[in-house]
Write a protein that holds these residues in place. Structure first.
Motif, short mmCIF file in Angstrom:
data_model
loop_
_atom_site.label_atom_id
_atom_site.label_comp_id
_atom_site.label_asym_id
_atom_site.label_seq_id
_atom_site.Cartn_x
_atom_site.Cartn_y
_atom_site.Cartn_z
N SER A 1 -10.61 63.66 37.67
CA SER A 1 -10.90 63.84 36.32
C SER A 1 -9.62 63.35 35.28
O SER A 1 -9.75 62.99 34.15
CB SER A 1 -11.00 65.68 36.20
OG SER A 1 -12.11 65.87 36.39
N LEU A 2 -8.43 63.97 35.64
CA LEU A 2 -7.44 63.37 35.17
C LEU A 2 -7.32 61.71 34.72
O LEU A 2 -7.21 61.15 33.74
CB LEU A 2 -5.90 63.79 35.64
CG LEU A 2 -4.66 63.22 34.96
CD1 LEU A 2 -4.59 63.97 33.44
CD2 LEU A 2 -3.58 63.68 35.87
N GLU A 3 -7.44 61.22 35.79
CA GLU A 3 -7.63 59.41 36.10
C GLU A 3 -8.71 59.06 35.18
O GLU A 3 -8.60 58.01 34.38
CB GLU A 3 -7.58 59.04 37.40
CG GLU A 3 -6.34 59.14 38.00
CD GLU A 3 -6.15 58.88 39.62
OE1 GLU A 3 -7.29 58.82 40.26
OE2 GLU A 3 -5.14 59.31 40.16
N SER A 4 -9.87 59.73 35.28
CA SER A 4 -11.15 59.45 34.40
C SER A 4 -10.62 59.37 33.10
O SER A 4 -11.16 58.42 32.11
CB SER A 4 -12.24 60.32 34.63
OG SER A 4 -12.59 60.26 36.09
N GLY A 5 -10.05 60.43 32.62
CA GLY A 5 -9.67 60.72 31.22
C GLY A 5 -8.71 59.62 30.58
O GLY A 5 -8.63 58.96 29.63
N GLN A 6 -7.76 59.42 31.71
CA GLN A 6 -6.76 58.57 31.37
C GLN A 6 -7.32 56.86 31.26
O GLN A 6 -6.88 56.12 30.55
CB GLN A 6 -5.46 58.19 32.39
CG GLN A 6 -4.55 59.40 32.35
CD GLN A 6 -3.80 59.72 33.37
OE1 GLN A 6 -4.01 59.25 34.46
NE2 GLN A 6 -2.54 60.45 33.37
N ARG B 1 -15.68 66.04 32.77
CA ARG B 1 -15.79 67.38 32.37
C ARG B 1 -16.60 68.10 33.43
O ARG B 1 -15.98 69.41 33.94
CB ARG B 1 -16.67 67.52 30.98
CG ARG B 1 -15.56 67.70 29.72
CD ARG B 1 -15.01 69.06 29.51
NE ARG B 1 -13.90 68.94 28.71
CZ ARG B 1 -13.72 68.67 27.15
NH1 ARG B 1 -14.87 68.61 26.51
NH2 ARG B 1 -12.62 68.40 26.96
N PHE B 2 -17.63 67.72 33.76
CA PHE B 2 -18.41 68.42 34.76
C PHE B 2 -17.60 68.68 35.92
O PHE B 2 -17.63 69.55 36.75
CB PHE B 2 -19.70 67.84 34.85
CG PHE B 2 -20.78 68.19 35.91
CD1 PHE B 2 -21.28 69.46 35.60
CD2 PHE B 2 -21.06 67.72 36.98
CE1 PHE B 2 -22.29 70.34 36.62
CE2 PHE B 2 -21.91 68.50 38.09
CZ PHE B 2 -22.48 69.66 37.79
N GLU B 3 -17.09 67.35 36.48
CA GLU B 3 -16.44 67.35 37.78
C GLU B 3 -15.21 68.43 37.74
O GLU B 3 -14.86 69.02 38.71
CB GLU B 3 -15.96 65.96 37.93
CG GLU B 3 -17.04 65.04 38.67
CD GLU B 3 -16.71 63.54 38.45
OE1 GLU B 3 -17.65 62.67 38.48
OE2 GLU B 3 -15.73 63.18 38.08
N LEU B 4 -14.65 68.72 36.58
CA LEU B 4 -13.45 69.47 36.55
C LEU B 4 -13.72 70.89 36.81
O LEU B 4 -12.95 71.75 37.36
CB LEU B 4 -12.79 69.15 35.05
CG LEU B 4 -11.48 69.75 34.92
CD1 LEU B 4 -10.47 69.17 36.04
CD2 LEU B 4 -10.66 69.71 33.56
N ILE B 5 -15.08 71.20 36.62
CA ILE B 5 -15.26 72.55 37.08
C ILE B 5 -15.20 72.93 38.39
O ILE B 5 -14.89 74.02 38.81
CB ILE B 5 -16.84 72.89 36.73
CG1 ILE B 5 -17.32 72.61 35.20
CG2 ILE B 5 -17.38 74.07 37.03
CD1 ILE B 5 -18.88 72.73 34.91
#
Ligand code: HEC
Ligand code: HEC
Ligand code: HEC
Ligand code: HEC
Ligand code: HEC
Ligand code: HEC
Ligand code: HEC
Ligand code: HEC
Ligand code: HEC
Length: 423
Positions: free
Chosen positions: A377-382, A338-342
């Protein structure tokens, strides 16, 4: 001795009470207020009641400081209203700026009250459309009391003041939004209505962002324009400094100058500036681009390319955010991605601002770096969702094993029981 002490105490108490109400001591003895409060005609009594909200009273000034006359002549109108005591009565509308200016244009006098107060309001006022027209004899334009009220003139910081940023639009709108009042003039009366739909109004009134402009931030309160601005058409530059610099690098800068079109207002409007969208970049029907660019023209093809880049990043960020939310709801720890997505969101903001430069390379740099982060971020989430899936599968397998053991146990017990036979 005792009596003197008592008198002194009473005096102190009275003084304290007067201070708490913010009323100077003289006010109780003010002949003007006393007599006027008792007058039947509302026009004459109202000022004496309203004055309790007036900042001048707080600063120790009262009726006679504006109207002249003698405030000590109790119950004696002739003496109170005596021209020999400087009584001038009610100033004519045309004379109001000068009557306020008697003090407000006098720096020596004003600085004894407030060392930093400006004393150019009257001078500035006569440079405005209002002041110029008043000089020509137009009585309908705004004079000092149209914006500040009279007999309840509040400090500009006072939240109840007509001049408080939150209230200004309503103050101007009283005339400018009244089609009947403005009938004689050939200007629109929709500024207040349109302004109420703007992002500036929303930021100011709903989010309390006092940096967001109201009428007087763009038009000036006293002068023709705020200090440091040559023309209201250039006002946006005053606050949106970074955007102006980007625009200055674009092919539009010389093009707009040549066409005599104002920079920001041409595309965003003035009173109804709304939150812009990426779709506006495409330049189709209904966008401001259509005024100058034909459909399928080279610039609009280039613009479509810009839109694709910006929207690409925007949708990747949305995707990543959605996956992270899903993982979070399932109880996974998503703080870090989340933080990285900023950082990706910051790149998006940068890219959107950068569109004003029309420089494809610059915009691409911003969207590319954003895409890398959003993708991560997307990949981390996946990965988190996959891990969740794995854990769930693991749980299912162990449940199966435990189930099988239990079933096995059950049969074993039955078998043992049967062997023992009925006993
Ligand atoms: C004893 C009563 C009394 C006192 C004291 C008094 N007034 Fe008046 N004032 C009146 C009346 C009555 C009027 C109505 C007009 C008239 O009769 O002159 C009036 C009218 C006015 C007007 C309106 C004039 C116009 O042209 O419409 C002003 C302004 C005014 N007074 C200011 C003052 C000030 C300032 C003081 C104190 C220095 C003061 N008054 C003291 C009774 C009084
Ligand atoms: C800061 C200056 C200021 C002070 C203080 C002030 N007045 Fe006035 N007063 C004005 C001005 C300006 C007008 C003209 C208003 C207008 O044109 O509508 C006015 C108008 C009036 C009128 C005429 C109202 C009308 O509608 O015709 C009266 C009466 C009056 N004042 C009385 C008073 C009394 C009594 C006090 C003290 C309680 C007082 N004023 C304090 C500036 C002042
Ligand atoms: C069109 C509306 C309007 C008119 C007309 C107007 N003012 Fe103001 N005035 C404002 C607003 C809004 C503010 C507060 C914001 C600011 O300071 O610019 C203000 C602020 C002030 C201040 C506080 C100090 C300062 O300058 O910031 C004084 C004093 C003042 N006005 C006096 C006057 C006088 C005297 C006149 C008549 C010559 C006058 N005003 C005319 C709207 C107006
Ligand atoms: C007798 C002198 C005098 C007259 C006449 C006068 N004022 Fe004032 N005014 C002052 C003083 C003194 C202050 C207090 C300044 C301070 O302490 O910041 C003040 C304060 C104000 C303020 C608040 C400024 C702030 O910093 O918030 C406004 C607005 C204002 N006056 C408007 C007017 C208007 C409009 C008129 C004419 C109808 C007028 N004044 C007439 C002396 C005067
Ligand atoms: C008492 C009524 C009144 C109030 C209050 C008022 N105005 Fe006006 N204003 C007028 C009138 C009348 C004109 C003259 C229109 C014209 O010349 O076309 C005018 C002219 C203008 C103009 C010039 C329009 C043009 O292009 O001709 C601007 C800008 C303006 N006002 C802004 C404001 C702002 C901003 C405020 C509030 C801070 C305000 N006005 C408050 C009555 C008012
Ligand atoms: C973000 C800045 C901004 C704000 C806020 C703003 N204006 Fe304007 N206004 C402008 C610009 C720019 C113009 C066009 C000026 C020009 O072409 O010279 C304009 C034009 C006007 C005009 C001339 C007639 C017209 O409609 O073109 C009036 C009157 C006016 N504004 C009044 C107001 C009032 C009243 C408010 C508050 C309700 C307001 N403005 C708020 C920037 C602003
Ligand atoms: C007094 C300062 C000020 C002036 C003048 C001003 N703005 Fe703004 N503007 C702001 C603030 C504050 C915001 C809200 C915070 C933000 O998004 O930057 C804002 C927001 C915006 C937005 C929305 C930004 C977003 O992210 O959605 C646009 C578009 C905009 N302004 C355009 C303009 C235009 C065009 C003008 C001139 C007609 C103008 N502004 C004049 C301060 C100002
Ligand atoms: C006031 C007229 C005008 C408006 C409005 C306008 N443009 Fe332009 N634009 C021009 C002119 C003139 C040029 C330079 C000559 C050319 O390439 O046609 C230009 C150039 C461009 C270029 C090419 C820049 C380059 O480096 O090749 C792009 C892209 C562009 N405009 C996109 C847009 C978009 C998107 C909009 C709407 C959001 C828009 N324009 C609105 C007049 C305008
Ligand atoms: C050629 C038309 C055009 C001109 C001229 C223009 N803008 Fe924009 N502006 C846009 C478009 C289109 C967007 C939306 C970009 C997006 O969301 O992809 C936008 C977005 C914005 C935003 C929100 C995004 C950001 O940058 O934070 C602000 C604020 C803004 N503009 C202010 C201004 C200012 C100030 C000027 C004058 C220097 C100006 N614009 C000139 C078309 C224009």
């Amino acid at each position: 001795m005792r009596l003197m002490l008592r008198v002194a105490c009473c005096g102190l108490l009275l003084a304290a009470a007067a201070l708490i109400r913010g009323v100077p001591f003289a006010a109780a003895e003010d002949a003007c207020i006393d007599c006027h409060k008792a007058l039947r005609e509302e026009r004459l009594s109202r000022p004496a009641f309203k004055i309790k909200d007036d900042y001048h009273l707080v600063r120790g000034l009262s009726c006679h400081n504006c109207h002249g006359g003698d405030p000590t002549a109790l119950d004696n109108k002739a003496q109170s209203h005596s021209p020999a005591k400087g009584f001038v009565g009610k100033p004519k509308r045309q004379a109001i700026p000068e009557s306020c200016g008697r003090c407000h244009s006098d720096p020596v006098y004003m600085r004894t009250f407030n060392p930093s107060i400006r004393t150019d309001q009257v001078k500035e006022y006569y440079t405005s459309a209002h002041g110029k027209r008043l000089r020509e004899g137009d009585q309908k334009v705004a004079v000092c009391i149209s914006c500040h009220d009279v007999h309840a003139i509040r400090a500009v910081k006072d939240q109840m003041a007509w001049t408080h940023p939150i209230k200004v639009a309503e103050t101007c709108g009283r005339c400018h939004g009244d089609a009947e009042y403005m009938k004689a003039y050939k200007i629109p009366t929709d500024q207040f209505e349109k302004y109420k739909q703007s992002i500036h109004y929303e930021m100011l009134t709903k989010r309390g962002d006092l940096a967001s402009p109201t009428c007087s931030s763009c038009h000036g309160s006293h002068g023709a324009a705020p200090p440091g601005i040559d023309s209201v058409a250039n006002i946006c530059s005053h606050c949106h400094v970074a955007t102006v610099e980007l625009f200055a690098k674009s092919a539009h800068k010389p093009a707009f100058a040549e066409l005599g079109m104002p920079a920001c207002v041409t595309c965003h409007g003035n009173h109804d500036v709304t939150k812009p969208s990426d779709a506006m970049l495409a330049g189709g029907e209904g966008t401001p681009c259509a005024t100058c660019h034909e459909a399928n023209s080279v610039p609009l093809k280039k613009a479509a390319e810009l839109r694709t880049m910006v929207e690409g990043l925007s949708s990747r960020i949305d995707q990543a955010a959605a996956v992270l939310t899903k993982a979070e709801r399932a109880g996974m720890e998503v703080g870090q991605p989340r933080f990285e997505l900023i950082a990706a969101k910051e790149s998006l903001i940068k890219a959107r601002a950068e569109t004003h430069s029309l420089q494809v390379e610059k915009i691409k740099t911003a969207t590319d770096s954003g895409l890398i982060v959003a993708q991560k971020s997307l990949e981390s989430g996946q990965d988190l969702l996959a891990e969740l899936q794995f854990r769930r599968k693991g749980l299912a397998v162990s449940m199966l094993v435990i189930g099988a053991v239990l079933v096995g146990l059950f049969f074993k017990i039955r078998e043992v029981d049967r062997r023992r036979g009925p006993g």
